[in-house]
Design an enzyme around this catalytic site. Structure first.
Site, PDB file in Angstrom:
ATOM      1  CE  LYS A  16      -2.398  -0.949   3.767  1.00  0.00           C
ATOM      2  NZ  LYS A  16      -1.785  -2.206   4.201  1.00  0.00           N
ATOM      3  NE  ARG A  91      -4.195  -1.213  10.391  1.00  0.00           N
ATOM      4  CZ  ARG A  91      -3.087  -0.593  10.007  1.00  0.00           C
ATOM      5  NH1 ARG A  91      -3.133   0.432   9.197  1.00  0.00           N
ATOM      6  NH2 ARG A  91      -1.918  -0.993  10.445  1.00  0.00           N
ATOM      7  NE  ARG A 130       7.812  -2.983   5.437  1.00  0.00           N
ATOM      8  CZ  ARG A 130       6.532  -2.628   5.485  1.00  0.00           C
ATOM      9  NH1 ARG A 130       5.872  -2.357   4.381  1.00  0.00           N
ATOM     10  NH2 ARG A 130       5.906  -2.574   6.650  1.00  0.00           N
ATOM     11  NE  ARG A 164       7.141  -0.445   9.881  1.00  0.00           N
ATOM     12  CZ  ARG A 164       6.036  -0.326   9.145  1.00  0.00           C
ATOM     13  NH1 ARG A 164       6.080   0.275   7.965  1.00  0.00           N
ATOM     14  NH2 ARG A 164       4.893  -0.786   9.574  1.00  0.00           N
ATOM     15  NE  ARG A 175       2.082  -4.714  11.211  1.00  0.00           N
ATOM     16  CZ  ARG A 175       2.935  -4.383  10.247  1.00  0.00           C
ATOM     17  NH1 ARG A 175       4.115  -4.988  10.171  1.00  0.00           N
ATOM     18  NH2 ARG A 175       2.628  -3.464   9.371  1.00  0.00           N
TER      19      ARG A 175
END
Ligand code: AMP
Length: 225
Positions: A16, A91, A130, A164, A175
């Protein structure tokens, strides 16, 4: 008023943020990422950042009242008055209702919800690899799929790259659980409202971008008719 008010839906790791940056360049729409705003608040040590931090580190949602206030102010700020691209908000249904109310109060409406869908296993593969720039979180890399020229260093500004905390595997699983239980019902919510557009996020970033760009260009044309 003719404005394009868009939200991007999809699991964490669907791309996204990457796609929002590209669409921002294509259409000049401000990219509003609640995750990026919250991470900046945490880094600055603001009151909001202090309150949000523990939820983010655990992979849980930050309480709705904090987020809704933050977004309500942001969508009515100068650059977002002619349209926006929301990434990471809403969300859950409560946030979606709050967004609809905030827009209605401003005499605006949502143009579309763009869903980028990706299976769970692919999400884990993508997120665990990532790395993001410590200075500018929109500079994003992947250790296998999109490595920087020099390991651990941002190609764009030479800053250090980091993983992160919420991209650690255990937090990714949490998540995803939160996404399936709280955010996924929004797919039906926007489908019923006739606003949902689906995109296959397991394709290459270039393919997904081509499809999204075409869809947004069509929405803009329809809006101008
Ligand atoms: P993201 O970068 O969008 O995956 O967001 C990172 C973290 O920020 C999430 O795991 C949540 O803890 C928090 N967050 C971001 N957006 C929201 C939101 N709309 N509502 C609640 N928490 C959020």
């Amino acid at each position: 008023m003719s404005d394009l008010n868009l939200i991007l839906l999809g699991p964490p790791g669907a791309g996204k943020g990457t796609q929002a940056e590209r669409l921002r360049e294509d259409f000049g729409l401000p990219h509003i990422s609640t995750g990026d705003i919250l991470r900046a608040q945490v880094a600055e040590g603001t009151e909001l950042g202090k309150q949000a931090r523990r939820y983010m580190e655990a992979g849980e949602l930050v309480p709705d009242d904090l987020i809704v206030k933050m977004i309500g102010e942001r969508i009515n700020a100068g650059d977002a008055r002619d349209g926006f691209l929301l990434d990471g908000f809403p969300r859950n249904e409560k946030q979606a209702d709050a967004l609809a109310e905030a827009l209605e109060a401003l005499d605006r409406r949502l143009s579309a919800a763009l869903l980028i869908d990706v299976p769970d296993d692919e999400v884990v593969r993508r997120l665990a690899g990532r790395r993001v720039c410590v200075k500018n979180p929109s500079h994003i890399y992947h250790v296998d799929f999109d490595p920087p020229k020099h390991e651990g260093v941002c190609d764009q500004d030479g800053s250090r790259l980091i993983q992160r905390d919420d991209d650690k595997e255990e937090t990714i699983r949490k998540r995803l659980e939160v996404y399936h239980s709280q955010t996924e019902p929004l797919i039906d919510y926007y489908d019923r409202a006739g606003l949902l557009r689906r995109f296959d996020g397991s394709r290459s970033a270039e393919d997904v971008h081509d499809h999204l760009r075409a869809a947004v260009a069509t929405l803009r044309l329809e809006d101008q008719l």
